[in-house]
Motif scaffolding. Structure first.
Motif, mmCIF file in Angstrom:
data_model
loop_
_atom_site.group_PDB
_atom_site.id
_atom_site.type_symbol
_atom_site.label_atom_id
_atom_site.label_comp_id
_atom_site.label_asym_id
_atom_site.label_seq_id
_atom_site.Cartn_x
_atom_site.Cartn_y
_atom_site.Cartn_z
ATOM 1 N N MET A 177 79.379 -33.998 15.249
ATOM 2 C CA MET A 177 78.028 -33.925 15.849
ATOM 3 C C MET A 177 78.121 -34.191 17.470
ATOM 4 S SD MET A 177 74.679 -36.285 15.045
ATOM 5 C CE MET A 177 75.285 -37.686 15.180
ATOM 6 N N LYS A 178 77.512 -33.546 18.243
ATOM 7 C CA LYS A 178 77.615 -33.707 19.560
ATOM 8 C C LYS A 178 75.917 -34.436 19.904
ATOM 9 C CE LYS A 178 79.972 -29.591 20.076
ATOM 10 N NZ LYS A 178 79.790 -28.082 20.184
ATOM 11 N N ALA A 179 75.971 -35.470 20.793
ATOM 12 C CA ALA A 179 74.643 -36.028 21.166
ATOM 13 C C ALA A 179 74.849 -36.172 22.682
ATOM 14 C CB ALA A 179 74.742 -37.401 20.496
ATOM 15 N N LYS A 180 73.580 -35.779 23.106
ATOM 16 C CA LYS A 180 73.463 -35.890 24.833
ATOM 17 C C LYS A 180 72.097 -36.875 24.924
ATOM 18 C CE LYS A 180 72.775 -32.893 28.587
ATOM 19 N NZ LYS A 180 72.814 -31.465 29.232
ATOM 20 N N LEU A 216 70.623 -33.495 19.661
ATOM 21 C CA LEU A 216 71.773 -33.503 18.804
ATOM 22 C C LEU A 216 72.304 -31.803 18.688
ATOM 23 C CD1 LEU A 216 70.244 -35.948 16.346
ATOM 24 C CD2 LEU A 216 71.843 -36.373 18.055
ATOM 25 N N GLU A 217 73.389 -31.802 18.618
ATOM 26 C CA GLU A 217 74.093 -30.320 18.068
ATOM 27 C C GLU A 217 75.053 -30.263 17.000
ATOM 28 O OE1 GLU A 217 75.430 -28.136 21.271
ATOM 29 O OE2 GLU A 217 74.014 -28.620 22.841
ATOM 30 N N ASP A 218 75.331 -29.288 16.139
ATOM 31 C CA ASP A 218 76.255 -29.304 15.213
ATOM 32 C C ASP A 218 76.111 -30.743 14.279
ATOM 33 O OD1 ASP A 218 77.158 -26.780 16.118
ATOM 34 O OD2 ASP A 218 78.535 -27.838 17.574
ATOM 35 N N HIS A 232 75.644 -39.582 9.569
ATOM 36 C CA HIS A 232 75.905 -39.182 10.957
ATOM 37 C C HIS A 232 75.357 -39.966 12.015
ATOM 38 C CE1 HIS A 232 78.235 -35.714 10.044
ATOM 39 N NE2 HIS A 232 77.496 -35.080 9.193
ATOM 40 N N GLU A 283 78.310 -42.385 13.061
ATOM 41 C CA GLU A 283 78.693 -41.848 14.251
ATOM 42 C C GLU A 283 77.886 -42.211 15.363
ATOM 43 O OE1 GLU A 283 79.563 -37.485 14.030
ATOM 44 O OE2 GLU A 283 79.385 -37.738 11.703
ATOM 45 N N LEU A 284 76.556 -41.771 15.477
ATOM 46 C CA LEU A 284 75.669 -41.616 16.586
ATOM 47 C C LEU A 284 75.564 -43.216 17.004
ATOM 48 C CD1 LEU A 284 74.125 -40.233 18.871
ATOM 49 C CD2 LEU A 284 72.227 -40.563 17.303
ATOM 50 N N SER A 338 78.565 -44.696 18.488
ATOM 51 C CA SER A 338 78.941 -44.310 19.744
ATOM 52 C C SER A 338 77.945 -44.969 20.979
ATOM 53 C CB SER A 338 78.860 -42.616 19.772
ATOM 54 O OG SER A 338 77.494 -42.141 19.683
ATOM 55 N N THR A 391 70.392 -28.354 14.762
ATOM 56 C CA THR A 391 70.258 -29.060 15.794
ATOM 57 C C THR A 391 69.140 -30.112 15.566
ATOM 58 O OG1 THR A 391 68.731 -27.517 17.149
ATOM 59 C CG2 THR A 391 71.128 -27.323 17.391
#
Length: 183
Positions: A1-4, A15-17, A80, A84-85, A88, A162
């Motif tokens: 997962m990508k977070a911006k 959030l992506e993927d 996730h 993860e998020l 991070s 997303t």
């Protein structure tokens, strides 16, 4: 997962993927099983117009925690978000991390939008709102983006797998969908 993590026009996380391919497939199967049980707005928790009391949404939904307490969607998302998020955030955005760890209440609403359905501008009664978008590819609809009308119609596009995390009290809306829709 990508977070911006973004601050403008208000603090939020894109959030992506979110899900792996295997998780996404499991989520889609779960959604297919739940679809016949979705309820109309008056029975699926909705913001209401202050003057008339009428529902501000026209879509179907249900409270996932009540309908399926062992939901894979909930389990995958919790893993996730908190595995993860939130972890991070300790280095990237300590304020977010402390807020999420102190927030100890969850409510999971599953919503489906199909042709002509929408959710007018409203606020959520939550500290944070997490919205996720899932649908079968190729994209079978247009519309369904998330709009924040008080922020110059700031728009988050409805892309598969997303999501966004934002303050629940921010006014937001989903304009009408055209096509077979999304969750």
């Amino acid at each position: 997962m990508k977070a911006k993590f973004l601050i403008n026009p208000f603090p939020h996380v894109l959030l992506e993927d979110i899900y792996t391919e295997g998780e996404w497939k499991s989520c889609m199967l779960e959604l297919k099983r739940l679809d016949p049980h979705l309820l109309p707005p008056e029975f699926s928790g909705t913001a209401r117009h202050k003057g008339t009391g009428r529902p501000l949404k026209y879509n179907s939904g249900l409270f996932l925690t009540e309908a399926m307490p062992n939901s894979e969607i909930i389990q995958f998302t919790r893993n996730h978000m908190f595995g993860e998020l939130v972890s991070s955030c300790e280095d990237m955005a300590p304020w977010w991390e402390s807020q999420w760890r102190s927030n100890n209440h969850e409510s999971w609403m599953l919503s489906r939008y199909v042709d002509g359905q929408y959710y007018n501008a409203h606020v959520d009664l939550s500290q944070f709102t997490l919205l996720l978008w899932l649908y079968q590819e190729p994209k079978p609809f247009t519309g369904g983006d998330l709009i924040f009308p008080d922020y110059n119609n700031y728009t988050i596009p409805c892309n598969n797998n997303t999501g966004i995390i934002f303050y629940g009290p921010l006014r937001h809306e989903v304009p009408p969908i055209k096509g077979s829709g999304r969750y």
